[in-house]
Scaffold this motif. Structure first.
Motif, PDB file in Angstrom:
ATOM      1  N   UNK A   1       0.683  -1.232  -0.051  1.00  0.00           N
ATOM      2  CA  UNK A   1      -0.107   0.070  -0.048  1.00  0.00           C
ATOM      3  C   UNK A   1       0.804   1.257   0.006  1.00  0.00           C
ATOM      4  N   UNK A   2       2.043   1.018  -0.097  1.00  0.00           N
ATOM      5  CA  UNK A   2       2.962   2.230  -0.279  1.00  0.00           C
ATOM      6  C   UNK A   2       3.751   2.397   1.020  1.00  0.00           C
ATOM      7  N   UNK A   3       4.478   3.617   1.409  1.00  0.00           N
ATOM      8  CA  UNK A   3       5.293   3.929   2.212  1.00  0.00           C
ATOM      9  C   UNK A   3       4.610   4.611   3.390  1.00  0.00           C
ATOM     10  N   UNK A   4       5.052   4.740   4.525  1.00  0.00           N
ATOM     11  CA  UNK A   4       4.729   5.462   5.492  1.00  0.00           C
ATOM     12  C   UNK A   4       5.684   5.945   6.619  1.00  0.00           C
ATOM     13  N   UNK A   5       5.858   6.886   7.185  1.00  0.00           N
ATOM     14  CA  UNK A   5       6.782   7.423   8.011  1.00  0.00           C
ATOM     15  C   UNK A   5       6.526   7.048   9.445  1.00  0.00           C
ATOM     16  N   UNK A   6       7.546   6.275  10.177  1.00  0.00           N
ATOM     17  CA  UNK A   6       7.268   5.817  11.488  1.00  0.00           C
ATOM     18  C   UNK A   6       8.383   6.828  12.296  1.00  0.00           C
ATOM     19  N   UNK A   7       8.224   7.736  12.964  1.00  0.00           N
ATOM     20  CA  UNK A   7       9.102   8.511  13.687  1.00  0.00           C
ATOM     21  C   UNK A   7       9.978   9.201  12.497  1.00  0.00           C
ATOM     22  N   UNK A   8      11.311   8.822  12.633  1.00  0.00           N
ATOM     23  CA  UNK A   8      12.303   9.210  11.556  1.00  0.00           C
ATOM     24  C   UNK A   8      12.748   8.010  10.324  1.00  0.00           C
ATOM     25  N   UNK A   9      11.759   7.056  10.388  1.00  0.00           N
ATOM     26  CA  UNK A   9      12.092   6.193   9.443  1.00  0.00           C
ATOM     27  C   UNK A   9      10.814   5.846   8.626  1.00  0.00           C
ATOM     28  N   UNK A  10      11.083   5.496   7.396  1.00  0.00           N
ATOM     29  CA  UNK A  10      10.231   5.320   6.066  1.00  0.00           C
ATOM     30  C   UNK A  10      10.138   3.860   5.983  1.00  0.00           C
ATOM     31  N   UNK A  11       8.901   3.277   6.289  1.00  0.00           N
ATOM     32  CA  UNK A  11       8.781   1.849   5.948  1.00  0.00           C
ATOM     33  C   UNK A  11       7.520   1.663   4.909  1.00  0.00           C
ATOM     34  N   UNK A  12       7.989   0.298   4.271  1.00  0.00           N
ATOM     35  CA  UNK A  12       6.660   0.023   3.728  1.00  0.00           C
ATOM     36  C   UNK A  12       5.574  -0.541   4.409  1.00  0.00           C
ATOM     37  N   UNK A  13       4.425  -0.324   3.748  1.00  0.00           N
ATOM     38  CA  UNK A  13       3.359  -0.751   4.320  1.00  0.00           C
ATOM     39  C   UNK A  13       2.458  -1.722   3.482  1.00  0.00           C
ATOM     40  N   UNK A  14       1.620  -2.473   4.088  1.00  0.00           N
ATOM     41  CA  UNK A  14       0.856  -3.384   3.294  1.00  0.00           C
ATOM     42  C   UNK A  14      -0.179  -4.319   4.278  1.00  0.00           C
ATOM     43  N   UNK A  15      -0.741  -5.156   3.579  1.00  0.00           N
ATOM     44  CA  UNK A  15      -1.582  -6.237   4.421  1.00  0.00           C
ATOM     45  C   UNK A  15      -1.498  -7.511   3.417  1.00  0.00           C
ATOM     46  N   UNK A  16      -1.853  -8.431   4.403  1.00  0.00           N
ATOM     47  CA  UNK A  16      -2.140  -9.885   3.941  1.00  0.00           C
ATOM     48  C   UNK A  16      -3.572 -10.160   3.335  1.00  0.00           C
ATOM     49  N   UNK A  17      -3.660 -10.727   2.332  1.00  0.00           N
ATOM     50  CA  UNK A  17      -4.884 -10.986   1.865  1.00  0.00           C
ATOM     51  C   UNK A  17      -5.047 -12.379   0.957  1.00  0.00           C
ATOM     52  N   UNK A  18      -6.111 -12.813   0.800  1.00  0.00           N
ATOM     53  CA  UNK A  18      -6.374 -14.170  -0.046  1.00  0.00           C
ATOM     54  C   UNK A  18      -6.465 -13.566  -1.472  1.00  0.00           C
ATOM     55  N   UNK A  19      -5.607 -14.416  -2.405  1.00  0.00           N
ATOM     56  CA  UNK A  19      -5.473 -13.831  -3.758  1.00  0.00           C
ATOM     57  C   UNK A  19      -5.835 -14.894  -4.657  1.00  0.00           C
ATOM     58  N   UNK A  20      -6.791 -15.067  -5.544  1.00  0.00           N
ATOM     59  CA  UNK A  20      -6.720 -16.055  -6.708  1.00  0.00           C
ATOM     60  C   UNK A  20      -5.721 -16.558  -7.190  1.00  0.00           C
ATOM     61  N   UNK A  21      -5.476 -17.718  -7.719  1.00  0.00           N
ATOM     62  CA  UNK A  21      -4.340 -18.272  -8.474  1.00  0.00           C
ATOM     63  C   UNK A  21      -4.482 -17.637 -10.197  1.00  0.00           C
ATOM     64  N   UNK A  22      -6.123 -17.976 -10.337  1.00  0.00           N
ATOM     65  CA  UNK A  22      -6.162 -17.891 -11.769  1.00  0.00           C
ATOM     66  C   UNK A  22      -6.978 -16.611 -12.068  1.00  0.00           C
ATOM     67  N   UNK A  23      -6.919 -15.959 -13.086  1.00  0.00           N
ATOM     68  CA  UNK A  23      -7.771 -14.831 -13.349  1.00  0.00           C
ATOM     69  C   UNK A  23      -9.099 -14.899 -13.663  1.00  0.00           C
ATOM     70  N   UNK A  24     -10.013 -13.911 -13.768  1.00  0.00           N
ATOM     71  CA  UNK A  24     -11.300 -14.207 -13.877  1.00  0.00           C
ATOM     72  C   UNK A  24     -11.425 -14.470 -15.552  1.00  0.00           C
ATOM     73  N   UNK A  25     -12.431 -15.384 -15.665  1.00  0.00           N
ATOM     74  CA  UNK A  25     -12.763 -15.561 -17.171  1.00  0.00           C
ATOM     75  C   UNK A  25     -11.500 -16.351 -17.877  1.00  0.00           C
TER      76      UNK A  25
END
Length: 351
Positions: A126-150
């Motif tokens: 989801x991008x980067x965010x500042x935590x105090x003096x450090x900039x860290x990458x952010x994100x989250x875990x999610x279930x993702x399909x192996x095959x595309x729709x259609x």
């Protein structure tokens, strides 16, 4: 004034909806307590009842707060889940009506296990965010399909039929087996190749290992005396080289020495009277088809089939994998993403 009914069984209120304060979204009931509408709140929608006087004034009285649907996305998610359950139930009903009453027993090849994981856990950046003096990458875990729709690939079609076969097992019209030698075949590989290991992965066969029709090689650990060295299962090729089984040797002569493991699996299914050896190995299917006129192949009662071949023979209806996006989900689901390449990922970041 009456409301109008929607396609999902909810009564919607006539416009305009009653606007409630942002911090005071509460349930109101009419004196007759008849469900007739949805009150639009500042940060969501709540089920409510209404009663109007002859002058058009809304007669309501306060009852108590209620947990409410916060966004229309929640309602849409519930509708998708209902549609998925409906599709699966239709497939089960079709199975119960069209298949024989007796249980169909299947030996499942190792490569089929790899395709039963239709959704994997990934990390969505989801991008980067500042935590105090450090900039860290952010994100989250999610279930993702192996095959595309259609998807129109042959593999995807096989997996859709595999989903129907899994439902066949759930209603106890099919029994799925593994074997002693299939376990040995999978043993040298990483567990993630044939099983779901992520927190939010989804496996069509469930998280439990299939029962073995001729015993588990690791049961022997219990009969081995204590030793400072750990017991290890013998290599599969070493075991097969010592075999003098007549059916196995006949199959090996027809299929060739490079297919010794598959020859043994077919022999196992035949000896135990199973309906089919289920595989997604196209090379093996082509060999069996090209050698179908050989006496040893003609005499086999066990059929070597792909999920699509078995599904068509039994009259199963394939189930689209999108119906399993939210199956047993307890966390975020990103059904709009896929892993790309129509194959299981070797990384944990989707494209």
């Amino acid at each position: 004034m009456g409301g109008s009914r929607s396609g999902v069984g909810v009564w919607f209120a006539p416009e305009p909806a009653v606007q409630l304060p942002k911090q005071q979204v509460e349930v109101w009931r009419a004196r007759k307590r008849r469900l007739s509408g949805i009150v639009q709140g500042g940060d969501g929608i709540v089920l409510a009842t209404r009663k109007y006087s002859r002058e058009g004034r809304l007669l309501v009285h306060y009852t108590k707060p209620m947990i409410f649907i916060r966004t229309k996305t929640r309602l849409a998610s519930a509708y998708r889940h209902w549609m998925a359950r409906r599709a699966i139930q239709r497939s089960i009903k079709n199975v119960q009506m069209g298949t024989p009453c007796e249980v169909i027993e299947l030996l499942i090849d190792s490569n089929v296990h790899s395709h039963t994981i239709t959704h994997e856990t990934g990390w969505v950046v989801t991008g980067e965010s500042r935590f105090g003096s450090a900039v860290r990458g952010t994100g989250y875990a999610a279930r993702i399909p192996v095959y595309p729709k259609g998807s129109k690939s042959e593999t995807y079609e096989d997996v859709c039929y595999l989903a129907a076969i899994a439902q066949l097992a759930k209603v106890e019209r099919a029994k799925l087996w593994t074997s002693h030698h299939l376990i040995l075949e999978r043993d040298p590989h990483p567990r993630a190749r044939y099983a779901d290991v992520g927190w939010f992965d989804f496996n069509l066969f469930g998280r439990n290992e299939l029962p073995s029709i001729d015993g588990d090689p690791y049961d022997k650990i219990l009969s081995v005396p204590f030793s400072p060295q750990a017991w290890t299962a013998p290599a599969l090729k070493d075991v097969l080289q010592q075999s003098q089984d007549e059916l196995y040797l006949a199959l090996l002569k027809v299929m060739g020495p490079t297919n010794s493991q598959d020859a043994w699996h077919i022999r196992t299914a035949e000896v135990h009277g199973l309906y089919s050896f289920l595989t997604m190995d196209k090379k093996l299917l082509n060999i069996v088809h090209s050698q179908r006129d050989r006496p040893v192949m003609k005499n086999l009662k066990t059929k070597v089939m792909s999920p699509k071949m078995l599904g068509k023979e039994l009259g199963l209806k394939p189930i689209e994998l999108r119906h399993f996006d939210h199956e047993s989900s307890s966390w975020f689901v990103r059904s709009d993403l896929d892993w790309g390449g129509e194959r299981r990922p070797t990384r944990r970041h989707p494209k």
